[in-house]
Scaffold this active site. Structure first.
Site, short mmCIF file in Angstrom:
data_model
loop_
_atom_site.label_atom_id
_atom_site.label_comp_id
_atom_site.label_asym_id
_atom_site.label_seq_id
_atom_site.Cartn_x
_atom_site.Cartn_y
_atom_site.Cartn_z
CE LYS A 55 65.07 26.08 -39.59
NZ LYS A 55 65.81 25.13 -38.72
N GLY A 56 58.55 28.11 -38.90
CA GLY A 56 57.37 27.67 -38.16
C GLY A 56 56.11 27.44 -38.97
CG ASP B 1 54.94 35.93 -28.31
OD1 ASP B 1 54.25 36.63 -27.55
OD2 ASP B 1 55.91 35.27 -27.90
CG ASP C 237 61.57 25.84 -33.02
OD1 ASP C 237 60.87 26.82 -33.34
OD2 ASP C 237 62.75 25.93 -32.66
P1 IMP Z 1 56.72 37.48 -32.69
O1 IMP Z 1 57.69 38.17 -33.63
O2 IMP Z 1 57.04 37.73 -31.24
O3 IMP Z 1 55.27 37.76 -33.02
O4 IMP Z 1 56.93 35.93 -32.85
C1 IMP Z 1 56.84 35.35 -34.04
C2 IMP Z 1 57.72 34.11 -34.16
O5 IMP Z 1 58.25 33.66 -32.93
C3 IMP Z 1 56.86 32.98 -34.67
O6 IMP Z 1 56.88 32.93 -36.05
C4 IMP Z 1 57.48 31.77 -34.03
O7 IMP Z 1 58.48 31.25 -34.89
C5 IMP Z 1 58.12 32.27 -32.78
N1 IMP Z 1 57.27 31.98 -31.61
C6 IMP Z 1 56.50 32.84 -30.91
N2 IMP Z 1 55.85 32.22 -29.91
C7 IMP Z 1 56.22 30.93 -29.99
C8 IMP Z 1 55.88 29.75 -29.19
O8 IMP Z 1 55.09 29.77 -28.24
N3 IMP Z 1 56.46 28.59 -29.59
C9 IMP Z 1 57.33 28.50 -30.63
N4 IMP Z 1 57.67 29.55 -31.38
C10 IMP Z 1 57.13 30.76 -31.06
MG MG Z 2 60.67 29.43 -34.05
#
Ligand code: IMP
Ligand code: MG
Length: 179
Positions: free
Chosen positions: A48-49, A108, A164
């Site tokens: 959703k972000g 992230d 969120d």
């Molecule tokens: P990744 O797969 O670790 O790169 O993270 C991607 C997803 O994790 C993003 O689309 C966000 O929905 C969530 N996410 C990562 N870091 C944060 C944060 O600091 N706050 C909120 N959601 C996060």
């Molecule tokens: Mg999220």
């Protein structure tokens, strides 16, 4: 009123102001306009972000675009990744031969984008790029190419601008740190 037992939004420290967000989106839109002139890319928002970022981005674009979404889950309600990405809602648009841009809120661990790149590549797009509003500085270069990046941010948990914590704070107009 629903009580979540969480910090009121007013107590969260602002990391990126609305104005700085606006400027970053304008820069991204200009770059996409330039690169996709004469084309009609399909922007694939990662729910959703990314819903607020994508809404802001498309309103700054001049090139015609199509918009679709995938929904993935990796976080549950925690502030740390589960290490697993699950596709909750698949892509409906036929992107074969199309120019596709993944629109992600924050990168992230990059697990989400690393999952989505082969998922979309299997659908045979003409091109496939990644646009992310935020990239966390984790000390190592991101393990995925980020073709369009709004800004890097420190490696902290952030909320607002669509992001969120346990489904809270998405509506904040700026980016704040959840301490
Ligand atoms: P990744 O797969 O670790 O790169 O993270 C991607 C997803 O994790 C993003 O689309 C966000 O929905 C969530 N996410 C990562 N870091 C944060 C944060 O600091 N706050 C909120 N959601 C996060
Ligand atoms: Mg999220």
């Amino acid at each position: 009123m629903v009580s979540t037992g969480q910090a009121p939004a007013a107590q969260l420290r602002v990391l990126v102001s609305e104005e700085a967000l606006r400027q970053a989106v304008a820069r991204l839109a200009a770059a996409i306009d330039r690169d996709y002139a004469g084309k009609q890319p399909v922007l694939v928002g990662v729910l959703k972000g990314s819903f607020i970022f994508l809404a802001d981005l498309v309103r700054r674009l001049s090139v015609p675009v199509e918009v679709d979404f995938v929904r993935v889950a990796s976080y549950g309600t925690a502030t740390r990744t589960s290490g697993q990405v699950r596709l909750v809602s698949p892509l409906k648009t036929d992107v074969r031969g199309r120019d596709v841009v993944i629109v992600e809120d924050v990168i992230d661990s990059a697990l989400t984008v690393r999952y989505l790149l082969p998922y979309l590549r299997r659908r045979r797009p003409a091109s496939l790029r990644v646009c992310a509003m935020f990239l966390k500085e984790t000390g190592t270069p991101p393990p995925v190419p980020v073709d369009y990046l709004g800004m890097t941010i420190p490696n902290v948990f952030v909320v607002g601008y669509g992001l969120d914590y346990a489904e809270q704070y998405r509506q904040l107009p700026d980016l704040r740190v959840l301490e």
